[in-house]
Design a protein around this motif. Sequence first.
Motif, PDB file in Angstrom:
ATOM      1  N   UNK A 138       1.216  -0.744   0.120  1.00 12.83           N
ATOM      2  CA  UNK A 138      -0.069   0.116   0.163  1.00 12.83           C
ATOM      3  C   UNK A 138       0.873   1.513  -0.306  1.00 12.83           C
ATOM      4  N   UNK A 139       2.127   1.104   0.679  1.00 15.68           N
ATOM      5  CA  UNK A 139       2.698   2.669   0.939  1.00 15.68           C
ATOM      6  C   UNK A 139       3.351   2.776  -0.410  1.00 15.68           C
ATOM      7  N   UNK A 140       4.185   1.821  -1.110  1.00 13.60           N
ATOM      8  CA  UNK A 140       4.180   1.810  -2.804  1.00 13.60           C
ATOM      9  C   UNK A 140       4.052   2.144  -3.090  1.00 13.60           C
ATOM     10  N   UNK A 141       2.814   2.249  -3.680  1.00 13.85           N
ATOM     11  CA  UNK A 141       1.968   2.545  -4.220  1.00 13.85           C
ATOM     12  C   UNK A 141       1.308   3.380  -4.322  1.00 13.85           C
ATOM     13  N   UNK A 142       1.197   4.628  -3.284  1.00 11.94           N
ATOM     14  CA  UNK A 142       0.797   5.647  -2.682  1.00 11.94           C
ATOM     15  C   UNK A 142       1.914   6.135  -2.434  1.00 11.94           C
ATOM     16  N   UNK A 143       2.793   6.404  -2.624  1.00  9.20           N
ATOM     17  CA  UNK A 143       3.734   6.980  -2.006  1.00  9.20           C
ATOM     18  C   UNK A 143       5.695   7.311  -3.228  1.00  9.20           C
ATOM     19  N   UNK A 144       4.825   7.076  -3.905  1.00  3.25           N
ATOM     20  CA  UNK A 144       5.785   6.664  -5.277  1.00  3.25           C
ATOM     21  C   UNK A 144       7.064   7.251  -5.050  1.00  3.25           C
ATOM     22  N   UNK A 145       6.788   8.766  -4.727  1.00  2.00           N
ATOM     23  CA  UNK A 145       7.765   9.695  -4.532  1.00  2.00           C
ATOM     24  C   UNK A 145       8.551   9.895  -3.923  1.00  2.00           C
ATOM     25  N   UNK A 146       8.285   8.663  -2.344  1.00  4.94           N
ATOM     26  CA  UNK A 146       9.005   8.880  -0.979  1.00  4.94           C
ATOM     27  C   UNK A 146      10.786   8.848  -1.095  1.00  4.94           C
ATOM     28  N   UNK A 147      11.125   9.896  -0.424  1.00  2.00           N
ATOM     29  CA  UNK A 147      12.634   9.784  -0.524  1.00  2.00           C
ATOM     30  C   UNK A 147      13.272   9.724   0.435  1.00  2.00           C
ATOM     31  N   UNK A 148      12.438   9.283   1.986  1.00  2.00           N
ATOM     32  CA  UNK A 148      13.200   8.527   2.387  1.00  2.00           C
ATOM     33  C   UNK A 148      12.049   7.293   3.732  1.00  2.00           C
ATOM     34  N   UNK A 149      12.353   6.625   3.555  1.00  2.00           N
ATOM     35  CA  UNK A 149      12.130   5.242   4.353  1.00  2.00           C
ATOM     36  C   UNK A 149      12.805   4.711   5.572  1.00  2.00           C
ATOM     37  N   UNK A 150      12.629   4.686   6.626  1.00  2.00           N
ATOM     38  CA  UNK A 150      13.086   4.480   7.601  1.00  2.00           C
ATOM     39  C   UNK A 150      11.391   3.120   8.695  1.00  2.00           C
ATOM     40  N   UNK A 151      12.410   1.940   9.304  1.00  2.00           N
ATOM     41  CA  UNK A 151      11.993   0.971   9.571  1.00  2.00           C
ATOM     42  C   UNK A 151      12.022   0.400  10.752  1.00  2.00           C
TER      43      UNK A 151
END
Length: 281
Positions: A1-14
Amino acid sequence: AITAACTGLRSLHLARSAVSAVAMESLTRLRQLEVLSMTSSARTEATSILDVARGIQSLKRVHLFDVGPLNDIGLQMLLHYQRNLTSLVLGPCGQLTQDYLATAVAKLPELTCLSLAGASLLSDSILCVIAESLPNLRELLLTETDGFTDAGIYALENCTQLRQLALHPVRSVTAAGLMVLCDYCDQLEQLLLGECPAATEDVLISMLSCCMHLEALMVTHVSEISTEGAIKMLSATDMLKCLALVPRSRERASLLPRAAVQQIHEAFPDALLVCEWPDFE
């Protein structure tokens, strides 16, 4: 879901998450991702994380800590596709050898931050490679290594841009080596030396007088320190904000009497003095 809605994401912290291989694969859709940080995700397969790093070639910062075993081949695969990295934080790195790591970092000329925790197979020779290959390095943290000597310290002559340095352990570094470090890396702002018997009271005072930009100094396994010595250290430079001197063992709860510590805190209200064994309970 995240990858589909946030294709412009520049920073990911898990952090503290278990991500399946399928979910990890979907992250390759984030073509603009610049920062990938994963912490305490030991149940996540390291191979799938490497697949993501290979699939996203826009990454500038990769921080992987406690995400499963990292070995030489995995590191080579990761960095082959990430030539523009500016920050690389990995741990634990007990399976990384000096030869593979040397080859890898030599391909990262833009790197300004390198942090390797639990790097038990690393020693002096890796410092030589780092100094030759990474002229823009500002942060270097190598902990739980096989140990460093004066030879490794002398190799840092070209690392004049260093602002943060952590080396552990440095049991075999001499007082002369420590002074050379201050001479070469005189722009240091934060310095951590683990298991450094050469860092006596007089040596620390001399180091602080030389490193005029130092804001934080931490030394572990300290044997003795006097109240007068602590005052001289804090007086050596106006920049020092934190002086942490950890005793050699838990049995020595504090290097200074509580009254002396209170006296120093009153004399230097803008600086933090720590001279006790850390209590994590």
